[in-house]
Design a protein around this motif. Structure first.
Motif, short mmCIF file in Angstrom:
data_model
loop_
_atom_site.label_atom_id
_atom_site.label_comp_id
_atom_site.label_asym_id
_atom_site.label_seq_id
_atom_site.Cartn_x
_atom_site.Cartn_y
_atom_site.Cartn_z
N VAL A 222 43.13 71.75 19.21
CA VAL A 222 43.82 71.25 17.84
C VAL A 222 45.00 70.29 17.90
O VAL A 222 45.07 69.51 16.98
CB VAL A 222 44.30 72.79 17.31
CG1 VAL A 222 45.06 72.74 16.04
CG2 VAL A 222 43.07 73.77 17.05
N GLU A 223 45.89 70.43 18.92
CA GLU A 223 46.77 69.64 18.92
C GLU A 223 46.25 68.10 19.08
O GLU A 223 46.77 67.27 18.45
CB GLU A 223 47.79 69.76 20.11
CG GLU A 223 48.59 70.85 19.79
CD GLU A 223 49.75 70.54 18.86
OE1 GLU A 223 50.70 69.98 19.10
OE2 GLU A 223 49.35 70.92 17.80
N GLU A 224 45.20 67.84 19.87
CA GLU A 224 44.69 66.47 19.99
C GLU A 224 44.08 66.10 18.71
O GLU A 224 44.36 64.87 18.26
CB GLU A 224 43.70 66.48 21.24
CG GLU A 224 43.07 65.15 21.33
CD GLU A 224 41.89 65.20 22.52
OE1 GLU A 224 41.33 64.12 22.65
OE2 GLU A 224 41.79 66.03 23.10
N ALA A 225 43.45 66.95 17.91
CA ALA A 225 42.99 66.65 16.44
C ALA A 225 44.01 66.00 15.75
O ALA A 225 43.99 65.29 14.79
CB ALA A 225 42.36 67.54 15.88
N ARG A 226 45.35 66.85 15.71
CA ARG A 226 46.44 66.57 14.89
C ARG A 226 46.91 65.15 15.42
O ARG A 226 47.58 64.45 14.49
CB ARG A 226 47.42 67.71 14.93
CG ARG A 226 46.99 68.81 14.41
CD ARG A 226 48.15 70.20 14.78
NE ARG A 226 49.25 70.23 13.61
CZ ARG A 226 50.11 70.83 13.66
NH1 ARG A 226 50.11 71.81 14.72
NH2 ARG A 226 51.24 70.84 12.88
#
Length: 744
Positions: A222-226
């Motif tokens: 999720v953090e990589e997507a953000r």
């Protein structure tokens, strides 16, 4: 660093865990799998001291595509549980002069006396046989859930034993049944996007999903997507850590998820944002759904009042969801634990069908990946053994979410023996006062298999020591990823702890069950579990798993870009219509509404108990597991506090309450005493407290004295979050301000 591995029958392999050859030669490592009830099913590296044979360290397996080398805070301290000084290590029986009932924590052992395994097994076999002969075998009730989610520990030899005995069957509904039935009604199968694909998403809705508390290994994706520009929106009535870290937190009124999802559909259809080609090719019942959601009832301005949010919030969310590609929803089981919970999961699950989110890699909805694993449960559990029981038929089914009713009201026959394993119903079962009243019966023979003396063992006649996941062999899948794993024991069992497989095999032999299946070993059962013809399991055998670091990804179907794209076309659906079902004929045949609809829960209409209570799970233990561990309790106390009820200041002021006051939280089922805390995490009209052990609570009562045995609309699940209460100052307890004034 790539770790080289050589494999033996127990899968021991050597590698450097630090600097210098001395450390390498002093230890060895083994691959295990966390079998706690969590979607992540982490791969674990256990380091064993060769001199002492103790496991001295556990870490996340860096080779695992989802675990990726780190563990959650709970399991990182798992060795505290394995080597706890108060761990149950020997079979014990209740002393003759000790009645069933709550025991003071730390003094439980005084109520029991140690016995041998032979005496324990003989006593249990004799009592079960006598009860079966006198009252019928269905008077025996097994009670278990997901204390382990390994295939062997969760359901193998235990099911064979109870099937052959003719015991009542347990409908295991307490956690996931409503959401599972809901997604099955819409899709015919419960699968979703790979967690790794979340990096491609541009909008992530965490709907009732506290990723930090319940699926921490999804968070890095999720953090990589953000970092790549994605927006994270959390939809949750409670401000979890995930909500605090999100781009937006939509704090809706508890139990109104159906209304919000249907209002989003209303906006999407009103504004023409649906994916018409996908709907035509892949869905069934669209026109009926349109007719339902396009009424004024689901217009944003009306639903906003129901959900306690602004109408513009609904409109913006709906438009953003429909127009952002890819958009993915991570839904968790919390939204289904209300009276209308199955419908809520259905409605949320339909959103990607309306927008065609499945057409984009990284889009869709994930509740569970469990249906992707096709372990041979029929061979493990052998339900045909019921025909060899004295019943010569299938035994009756008892809903575990209504244990209180089963122990106090069920008859023909009445329950006279309760066998508990993989669970702690004395703390986790709803309508706790009735449950404990039933467990206190002198004519109920109760056996509990556990690692500790819990709230449930306080009512046991016989207690048996169980192993941790580091002390037994098993094989498992996951409900948050697509990796099959072999878990081979890293250590010998502590004391005389014995696995479910050994326990129920031994009991079967003592009861004279002569079927050869009761002699199967753990490795026999692992091979049977893997004996499946499903193409996604192709090549996954025990030997192949050992040769691949004890883990192998399922052979998922992928497109030319090597992408796993479930429900991207109509071939994926397993519903009666062969398409994603907005309208369900099968639900209609059951007398249920074939379309989703928001229905006000019964307790919400009770003005004498105006506060909605969230009976939350603590962040630092797993259901009730770890709730007795001092370091885990310290972590939870530092995070938010123990024995507290979180309130909105306005609700407290209306009751002349202040932070720190001791209060009674009550309804018609019972009451608990807690301290008021203003944490800023609950919306007005809502209070929250956490599940734990009753005996470690302020007054010996746990949160489940307040929950009911009503079940969900679909799937017969527990309704833990459909609870209304009143909060008032505890009798004869001065307020914090009064105590301060007195002290001054």
């Amino acid at each position: 660093m790539q770790i080289g591995r050589s494999f033996t029958a127990r899968n021991f392999y050597n590698h450097h865990m630090g600097s210098g050859n001395e450390l390498a030669s002093a230890t060895r490592t083994v691959h295990a799998t966390c079998s706690l009830d969590c979607p992540d099913s982490c791969g674990i590296i256990a380091t064993i001291d060769n001199a002492t044979e103790r496991v001295v360290r556990i870490t996340g397996d860096p080779q695992h595509p989802v675990t990726r080398g780190f563990l959650c805070g709970k399991v990182a301290r798992y060795l505290d549980r394995v080597y706890a000084p108060d761990r149950l290590l020997h079979p014990m029986k209740r002393k003759a002069d000790v009645p069933k009932g709550p025991l003071k924590h730390g003094e439980e052992f005084a109520a029991f006396e140690r016995i041998s395994w032979d005496e324990a097994l003989d006593t249990i076999a004799q009592r079960l046989q006598a009860i079966s002969d006198e009252h019928g075998p269905e008077s025996v009730l097994p009670y278990s859930y997901a204390g382990t989610i390994g295939q062997l520990g969760y359901g193998s030899m235990d099911r064979r034993f109870f099937h052959r005995l003719g015991a009542s069957q347990l409908d295991r509904t307490i956690c996931a049944s409503a959401g599972s039935a809901a997604l099955n009604a819409v899709y015919g199968v419960r699968i979703g996007p790979e967690p790794q694909s979340f990096v491609n998403a541009k909008l992530i809705l965490a709907w009732g999903a506290n990723l930090h508390g319940n699926s921490i290994h999804l968070w890095p994706f999720v953090e990589e997507a953000r970092r790549n520009g994605a927006r994270l929106v959390v939809i949750d009535p409670y401000q979890t850590k995930t909500a605090r870290l999100a781009d937006e937190h939509i704090a809706l009124t508890p139990g109104t998820d159906t209304a919000l999802a249907m209002s989003m559909m209303h906006v999407i259809l009103r504004d023409g944002l649906e994916e018409r080609d996908y709907i035509a090719a892949c869905t069934h019942g669209f026109e009926e759904l349109r007719e339902r959601v396009m009424t004024a009832e689901y217009a944003p301005e009306n639903v906003a009042k129901i959900c306690g949010i602004d109408a513009e919030t609904i409109v913006t969310l709906a438009r953003r969801y429909a127009t952002t590609k890819p958009a993915v929803i991570r839904m968790n089981y919390g939204i289904q634990r209300t009276d209308n919970g199955g419908t809520a999961a259905r409605a949320v699950g339909m959103l990607p069908l309306l927008t065609g989110a499945w057409k984009h890699h990284g889009g869709g909805v994930m509740l569970s990946s469990s249906n992707a694993f096709s372990f041979n449960s029929a061979k493990l559990q052998m339900p045909e053994l019921m025909l060899a029981s004295p019943l010569h038929r299938e035994a009756r089914m008892v809903n575990m979410s209504q244990l209180g009713h089963a122990l106090t009201e069920l008859d023909v026959p009445r329950v006279h023996a309760l066998f508990v394993y993989n669970s702690n119903p004395g703390a986790v079962a709803p309508n706790q006062n009735v449950v404990l009243s039933g467990m206190r019966r002198d004519d109920l023979f109760t056996v509990v298999h556990d690692c500790f003396l819990t709230d449930t063992t306080d009512y046991a006649d016989i207690v048996l020591p169980s192993p941790s996941f580091l002390e037994q062999d098993d094989v498992q899948g996951a409900y948050g990823h697509y990796v099959a794993q072999l878990s081979l024991r890293a250590m010998q069992p502590q004391g005389e702890a014995r696995s479910n497989v050994w326990l129920f095999g031994q009991l079967a032999q003592r009861m004279g069950f002569d079927e050869s299946c009761f002699h199967d070993t753990e490795h026999d059962l692992i091979r049977q579990a893997l004996d499946t013809q499903h193409p996604w399991h192709e090549g996954i055998t025990m030997e192949a798993l050992q040769a691949h670091g004890n883990m192998m990804p399922l052979k998922l179907p992928r497109n030319e870009r090597c992408e796993f794209m479930p429900f991207s076309d109509a071939s994926w659906f397993r519903t009666p219509s062969g398409k994603g079902e907005f309208y369900s004929e099968s639900l209609k045949e059951q007398g249920l509404d074939p379309l989703p609809a928001y229905v006000v829960a019964p307790e919400r209409r009770d003005s004498t108990q105006p506060l909605r209570m969230l009976a939350r799970k603590a962040d630092n233990w797993m259901n009730s597991t770890f709730a007795n561990m001092p370091k885990h309790r310290d972590m939870e106390d530092a995070r938010i506090g123990l024995n507290i009820v979180e309130m909105h200041p306005d609700d407290a002021a209306a009751r002349d309450l202040h932070e720190g006051d001791e209060v009674e939280v009550a309804n018609e089922r019972g009451s608990i005493h807690l301290r008021v805390a203003f944490t800023g995490r609950v919306v007005k009209g809502t209070v929250a407290t956490s599940l734990g052990w009753n005996k470690l609570s302020h007054d010996g009562n746990g949160v489940n004295v307040l929950t009911s045995e009503r079940v969900t609309d679909i799937g017969g699940g527990a309704t833990f979050y459909a609870v209304n209460v009143q909060v008032s100052r505890a009798i004869d307890t001065p307020s914090t301000e009064e105590m301060v004034a007195t002290h001054a």
